[in-house]
Design a protein around this motif. Structure first.
Motif, PDB file in Angstrom:
ATOM      1  N   GLU A   1       1.744   5.452  10.212  1.00 43.96           N
ATOM      2  CA  GLU A   1       1.019   6.681   9.853  1.00 43.96           C
ATOM      3  C   GLU A   1       1.134   7.686  10.980  1.00 43.96           C
ATOM      4  O   GLU A   1       0.836   7.359  12.127  1.00 43.96           O
TER       5      GLU A   1
ATOM      6  N   GLU B   1       0.817  -1.221   0.000  1.00 53.55           N
ATOM      7  CA  GLU B   1       0.000   0.000   0.000  1.00 53.55           C
ATOM      8  C   GLU B   1       0.850   1.271   0.000  1.00 53.55           C
ATOM      9  O   GLU B   1       0.594   2.195   0.761  1.00 53.55           O
TER      10      GLU B   1
ATOM     11  N   GLN C   1      -2.405  -8.529   1.017  1.00 55.58           N
ATOM     12  CA  GLN C   1      -3.079  -8.677  -0.278  1.00 55.58           C
ATOM     13  C   GLN C   1      -2.258  -9.345  -1.376  1.00 55.58           C
ATOM     14  O   GLN C   1      -2.736 -10.243  -2.059  1.00 55.58           O
TER      15      GLN C   1
ATOM     16  N   ARG D   1       1.098   0.170  10.078  1.00 54.21           N
ATOM     17  CA  ARG D   1       1.264   1.379   9.256  1.00 54.21           C
ATOM     18  C   ARG D   1       1.852   2.483  10.105  1.00 54.21           C
ATOM     19  O   ARG D   1       1.270   2.879  11.125  1.00 54.21           O
TER      20      ARG D   1
ATOM     21  N   GLU E   1      -8.804 -10.081   5.037  1.00 56.07           N
ATOM     22  CA  GLU E   1      -8.595  -9.838   3.610  1.00 56.07           C
ATOM     23  C   GLU E   1      -8.993 -11.052   2.763  1.00 56.07           C
ATOM     24  O   GLU E   1      -8.213 -11.979   2.591  1.00 56.07           O
TER      25      GLU E   1
ATOM     26  N   GLY F   1     -11.141  -3.487   8.050  1.00 53.75           N
ATOM     27  CA  GLY F   1     -10.411  -3.134   9.263  1.00 53.75           C
ATOM     28  C   GLY F   1     -11.225  -3.553  10.475  1.00 53.75           C
ATOM     29  O   GLY F   1     -12.344  -3.062  10.681  1.00 53.75           O
TER      30      GLY F   1
ATOM     31  N   SER G   1      -0.381  -5.033   4.549  1.00 53.30           N
ATOM     32  CA  SER G   1      -1.553  -5.716   4.000  1.00 53.30           C
ATOM     33  C   SER G   1      -1.036  -7.028   3.447  1.00 53.30           C
ATOM     34  O   SER G   1       0.060  -7.090   2.902  1.00 53.30           O
TER      35      SER G   1
ATOM     36  N   GLU H   1     -14.280   4.831   6.918  1.00 53.08           N
ATOM     37  CA  GLU H   1     -14.075   3.723   5.981  1.00 53.08           C
ATOM     38  C   GLU H   1     -13.765   2.438   6.742  1.00 53.08           C
ATOM     39  O   GLU H   1     -12.812   2.379   7.504  1.00 53.08           O
ATOM     40  N   ILE H   2     -14.564   1.399   6.492  1.00 55.77           N
ATOM     41  CA  ILE H   2     -14.267   0.116   7.134  1.00 55.77           C
ATOM     42  C   ILE H   2     -13.703  -0.902   6.147  1.00 55.77           C
ATOM     43  O   ILE H   2     -13.055  -1.852   6.549  1.00 55.77           O
TER      44      ILE H   2
ATOM     45  N   LEU I   1      -4.926   3.425  13.993  1.00 53.85           N
ATOM     46  CA  LEU I   1      -4.014   2.696  14.864  1.00 53.85           C
ATOM     47  C   LEU I   1      -2.737   2.453  14.070  1.00 53.85           C
ATOM     48  O   LEU I   1      -2.759   2.438  12.832  1.00 53.85           O
TER      49      LEU I   1
ATOM     50  N   ARG J   1      -8.435  -6.467  -9.371  1.00 50.16           N
ATOM     51  CA  ARG J   1      -6.992  -6.286  -9.575  1.00 50.16           C
ATOM     52  C   ARG J   1      -6.637  -6.336 -11.062  1.00 50.16           C
ATOM     53  O   ARG J   1      -7.323  -7.029 -11.838  1.00 50.16           O
TER      54      ARG J   1
HETATM   55  O1  4AD Z   1      -7.945   0.663   2.323  1.00 46.34           O
HETATM   56  P1  4AD Z   1      -6.776  -0.143   2.837  1.00 46.34           P
HETATM   57  O2  4AD Z   1      -5.470   0.536   2.938  1.00 46.34           O
HETATM   58  O3  4AD Z   1      -6.727  -1.403   1.885  1.00 46.34           O
HETATM   59  C1  4AD Z   1      -5.738  -2.349   1.822  1.00 46.34           C
HETATM   60  O4  4AD Z   1      -4.808  -2.467   2.586  1.00 46.34           O
HETATM   61  C2  4AD Z   1      -5.978  -3.362   0.745  1.00 46.34           C
HETATM   62  N1  4AD Z   1      -4.703  -3.963   0.378  1.00 46.34           N
HETATM   63  C3  4AD Z   1      -6.964  -4.387   1.242  1.00 46.34           C
HETATM   64  C4  4AD Z   1      -7.253  -5.440   0.206  1.00 46.34           C
HETATM   65  O5  4AD Z   1      -7.789  -5.120  -0.833  1.00 46.34           O
HETATM   66  N2  4AD Z   1      -6.902  -6.677   0.501  1.00 46.34           N
HETATM   67  O6  4AD Z   1      -7.160  -0.711   4.271  1.00 46.34           O
HETATM   68  C5  4AD Z   1      -8.279  -1.546   4.444  1.00 46.34           C
HETATM   69  C6  4AD Z   1      -9.010  -1.206   5.734  1.00 46.34           C
HETATM   70  C7  4AD Z   1      -9.578   0.206   5.791  1.00 46.34           C
HETATM   71  O7  4AD Z   1     -10.816   0.295   5.139  1.00 46.34           O
HETATM   72  C8  4AD Z   1      -9.699   0.432   7.285  1.00 46.34           C
HETATM   73  O8  4AD Z   1     -10.878  -0.185   7.773  1.00 46.34           O
HETATM   74  C9  4AD Z   1      -8.521  -0.322   7.832  1.00 46.34           C
HETATM   75  O9  4AD Z   1      -8.127  -1.262   6.848  1.00 46.34           O
HETATM   76  N3  4AD Z   1      -7.402   0.573   8.140  1.00 46.34           N
HETATM   77  C10 4AD Z   1      -7.081   0.978   9.387  1.00 46.34           C
HETATM   78  N4  4AD Z   1      -7.640   0.728  10.576  1.00 46.34           N
HETATM   79  C11 4AD Z   1      -7.089   1.278  11.675  1.00 46.34           C
HETATM   80  N5  4AD Z   1      -5.986   2.065  11.638  1.00 46.34           N
HETATM   81  C12 4AD Z   1      -5.382   2.356  10.463  1.00 46.34           C
HETATM   82  N6  4AD Z   1      -4.280   3.116  10.445  1.00 46.34           N
HETATM   83  C13 4AD Z   1      -5.941   1.799   9.259  1.00 46.34           C
HETATM   84  N7  4AD Z   1      -5.596   1.863   7.938  1.00 46.34           N
HETATM   85  C14 4AD Z   1      -6.505   1.117   7.285  1.00 46.34           C
END
Ligand code: 4AD
Length: 430
Positions: A208, A163, A185, A206, A223, A401, A183, A353-354, A216, A360
């Motif tokens: 972040e 990601e 993925q 992450r 996934e 998430g 991830s 966003e959940i 978090l 792909r």
């Molecule tokens: O949208 P994200 O970044 O998607 C992926 O990582 C894809 N590779 C998933 C996939 O297609 N297999 O993250 C997915 C979800 C988000 O919608 C959110 O619910 C959660 O992960 N998420 C977090 N939850 C808590 N803290 C954070 N820092 C988060 N970042 C993402």
């Protein structure tokens, strides 16, 4: 008979012994009410002075919070208690006396509670949240197992970023550099080519620098990845899965939802299908709602997501974002290559966003082009390209998430309370 609080319903009128802790207490000259917990639930122990020895009554009256004890008594039905039963105590054996437990029944500040997270977990509210978290995990395994998915565990130590590279935790892997997984993925795509329909459940990391109620540093993601499924198929899996876990929580966690004072009427409406709005229409909606500055091509922040979600009483899919603001692996819309076949699922009531998911790219040449545009090269990504070389098929997947989903279903404001030991921007302890 030794038992646990969740089992007392089988012993009405009988004497039982329960290993427990004292979570709270009140007493008059004649009766002491002990609020007991044992991890499976909460029950009130009633100690009547006239019916026990003087020593037992004095012990009950003076016992300190979080003292561990074996309590023996007769189980009685009690319609006033949310749990439905009480224990008419005959004897008490103290296992260990707790002195000055820091978290008292009065109000405490968040930082203090976070510093004492190892003890805060014992509270009724935290117990209810963790039970809901557990129910979502249980329902997840049931849903995917019953629908023909195989659980696959991607690695946590990885050489490739799924990601983007800015939020990676770096670590040393002998002589090489490695990262903690953001991830699973990319590995799940390999698994889907081997096993058809797969899902993972594991921790993701992450780095972040976001200090919000939704972020978090370490969080858990579910996934799923499906061969032979397009974007539309995937959206249907997502709405069925989310409806399934909401129903499981409503059915199996009613006591916990009551403890948390969750508005269950709102949750009862969450049934597939979910509404969808394209990114283009979302931009228009935001402009109507007074976000005059937002331009096509910009990503949405929390206030945008909340404003969009307000127009719906179910989770809403925002679909077909501009390719430029999304991940390198997403398949362009064949009719409009500037947008990709993706969706974010936004929970109601401001929980954000959940789910993030997409179809792909399955064409090896297009993937090579994306590698060039994103400067992805070397062994770390070669294997991922090969998935498009040997029997490539349309495939889609998504990530839910866990903590944001727990926050939404529990109705708690901040994700820090939805994981036992949260890792936050400035918190690595306890
Ligand atoms: O949208 P994200 O970044 O998607 C992926 O990582 C894809 N590779 C998933 C996939 O297609 N297999 O993250 C997915 C979800 C988000 O919608 C959110 O619910 C959660 O992960 N998420 C977090 N939850 C808590 N803290 C954070 N820092 C988060 N970042 C993402």
């Amino acid at each position: 008979m030794k038992t646990t609080i969740d089992q007392v319903k089988h012993y009405v009128g009988q004497e039982v012994t329960i290993g427990s802790w004292l979570s709270n207490k009140r007493s008059s000259g004649k009766i002491a009410f002990l609020q007991l917990r044992d991890g499976t639930g909460f029950i009130q122990g009633v100690v009547v002075k006239a019916e026990v020895s003087e020593d037992t009554f004095q012990l009950a009256k003076n016992m300190t919070q979080e003292t561990s004890l074996y309590v023996t008594g007769i189980v009685a039905e009690d319609s006033r208690s949310p749990f439905g039963y009480e224990l008419q105590v005959s004897s008490i054996e103290v296992i260990h006396e707790a002195v000055d437990f820091p978290i008292t029944p009065k109000e405490h500040g968040t930082e203090f509670l976070m510093d004492n997270r190892h003890l805060w977990l014992r509270s009724k509210k935290q117990h209810a949240i963790m039970k809901i978290r557990n129910e979502i995990i249980r329902a997840t395994y049931t849903f995917f197992n019953e629908n023909g998915y195989i659980k696959i565990d991607p690695p946590i130590l990885t050489g490739s970023a799924a990601e983007g590279t800015t939020e990676l935790f770096h670590t040393q892997y002998f002589d090489e550099e490695a990262y903690l997984s953001q991830s699973g993925q990319l590995y799940m795509e390999a698994a889907a080519m081997a096993f058809g329909k797969v899902f993972s459940f594991g921790p993701t990391f992450r780095a972040e620098k976001s200090k919000t109620r939704r972020h978090l540093i370490e969080f858990w993601m579910i996934e799923p990845e499906m061969a032979f499924m397009n974007h539309e198929d995937s959206l249907q899996v997502q709405e069925n899965y989310v409806s399934y876990i909401v129903d499981a929580v409503l059915t199996n966690c009613s006591l916990e939802l009551q403890t948390l004072e969750r508005d269950v009427e709102k949750l009862a409406k969450i049934k597939a299908p979910f509404p969808r709005i394209s990114y283009d229409d979302a931009i228009e909606l935001l402009k109507e709602k007074g976000f005059d500055d937002i331009e096509w091509g910009e990503d949405f922040g929390a206030p945008h997501e909340t404003a969009i979600a307000e127009s719906f009483d179910k989770p809403v899919f925002i679909t077909n974002y501009p390719a430029e603001i999304k991940a390198f692996y997403m398949k362009p819309d064949p009719n409009r290559p500037e947008v990709v076949l993706c969706a974010d699922l936004i929970a109601p009531e401001g929980y954000g966003e959940i789910i993030g998911g997409s179809q792909r790219i399955d064409d090896v040449e297009l993937m090579k082009q994306r590698y060039e545009e994103h400067a992805l090269s070397g062994d770390a990504y070669q294997w991922y390209l090969e998935l498009r070389k040997y029997g490539s098929v349309p495939h889609s997947g998504f990530g839910l998430g866990l903590e944001r989903t727990v926050a939404w279903l529990s109705g708690v404001e901040h994700v820090r309370e939805t994981i036992p030991f949260p890792r936050l921007l400035n918190r690595l302890y306890p």
